[in-house]
Design a protein around this motif. Structure first.
Motif, short mmCIF file in Angstrom:
data_model
loop_
_atom_site.label_atom_id
_atom_site.label_comp_id
_atom_site.label_asym_id
_atom_site.label_seq_id
_atom_site.Cartn_x
_atom_site.Cartn_y
_atom_site.Cartn_z
N VAL A 86 0.84 -1.19 0.00
CA VAL A 86 0.00 0.00 0.00
C VAL A 86 0.88 1.25 0.00
N MET A 87 1.92 1.23 0.81
CA MET A 87 2.80 2.39 0.88
C MET A 87 3.65 2.54 -0.38
N ALA A 88 3.95 1.44 -1.04
CA ALA A 88 4.64 1.54 -2.34
C ALA A 88 3.74 2.26 -3.34
N GLY A 89 2.46 1.95 -3.31
CA GLY A 89 1.51 2.65 -4.17
C GLY A 89 1.40 4.12 -3.79
N ALA A 90 1.42 4.41 -2.50
CA ALA A 90 1.35 5.80 -2.05
C ALA A 90 2.59 6.57 -2.50
N ALA A 91 3.76 5.96 -2.35
CA ALA A 91 5.00 6.62 -2.78
C ALA A 91 5.00 6.83 -4.29
N THR A 92 4.46 5.89 -5.03
CA THR A 92 4.37 6.03 -6.48
C THR A 92 3.46 7.20 -6.85
N THR A 93 2.35 7.33 -6.15
CA THR A 93 1.44 8.45 -6.40
C THR A 93 2.13 9.77 -6.08
N ARG A 94 2.85 9.82 -4.98
CA ARG A 94 3.59 11.05 -4.62
C ARG A 94 4.66 11.36 -5.67
N PHE A 95 5.33 10.32 -6.18
CA PHE A 95 6.34 10.51 -7.21
C PHE A 95 5.70 11.10 -8.47
N ARG A 96 4.59 10.55 -8.86
CA ARG A 96 3.89 11.02 -10.05
C ARG A 96 3.44 12.46 -9.88
N ARG A 97 3.06 12.83 -8.68
CA ARG A 97 2.60 14.19 -8.40
C ARG A 97 3.76 15.14 -8.05
N GLN A 98 4.97 14.62 -8.02
CA GLN A 98 6.19 15.36 -7.68
C GLN A 98 6.11 15.98 -6.28
N GLU A 99 5.56 15.23 -5.35
CA GLU A 99 5.48 15.64 -3.94
C GLU A 99 6.61 14.94 -3.19
N TRP A 100 7.83 15.46 -3.37
CA TRP A 100 9.04 14.76 -2.94
C TRP A 100 9.12 14.57 -1.43
N ALA A 101 8.84 15.60 -0.66
CA ALA A 101 8.94 15.47 0.80
C ALA A 101 7.91 14.47 1.33
N LEU A 102 6.71 14.51 0.79
CA LEU A 102 5.68 13.57 1.22
C LEU A 102 6.02 12.15 0.76
N MET A 103 6.66 12.03 -0.40
CA MET A 103 7.09 10.72 -0.87
C MET A 103 8.13 10.13 0.08
N ALA A 104 9.00 10.98 0.62
CA ALA A 104 9.99 10.50 1.58
C ALA A 104 9.31 9.96 2.84
#
Length: 128
Positions: A86-104
């Protein structure tokens, strides 16, 4: 190590139970407005947001309940693996949206679930 793994599981379970329950109970617009970090919901329908919340709650139940009641405690590290996905999917969504700090942050949760799964599969399995 057993106590540390229980503490990690408990903290993650509380966080994900609150998050999952709020995703299910709040309308999409209100959930998005609840925190500045929830812009990801713009990419998903209300039903998808509720489904993600349900998956989180099922994962939390699988993480805590089986070892707590002593029935098939081996499900706990499997639930940790599921929440890791689930968190891999969340990080992928953040990556796609270029939300780098939230992706971290999402990646940190992913690593916490990975550590928990590894700890329960290899370091301190239930029933050993």
């Amino acid at each position: 190590m057993n106590i540390a793994l229980w503490i990690i599981a408990g903290v993650l379970a509380v966080a994900y139970a609150i998050g999952g329950a709020s995703q299910i109970m709040l309308p999409k617009e209100r959930y998005r407005a609840a925190a500045a970090s929830q812009h990801w919901v713009d990419d998903f329908s209300a039903g998808q947001v509720k489904a993600i919340g349900t998956i989180k709650l099922v994962g939390v139940v699988g993480l805590i309940l089986p070892p707590l009641v002593g029935i098939v405690p081996e499900l706990s590290p499997i639930a940790a693996c599921g929440l890791m996905l689930v968190m891999a999917g969340a990080a992928t969504t953040r990556f796609r949206r270029q939300e780098w700090a939230l992706m971290a942050g999402d990646t940190a949760y992913l690593l916490a679930f990975a550590f928990l799964a590894w700890g329960r599969f290899a370091l301190e399995p239930f029933g050993s």
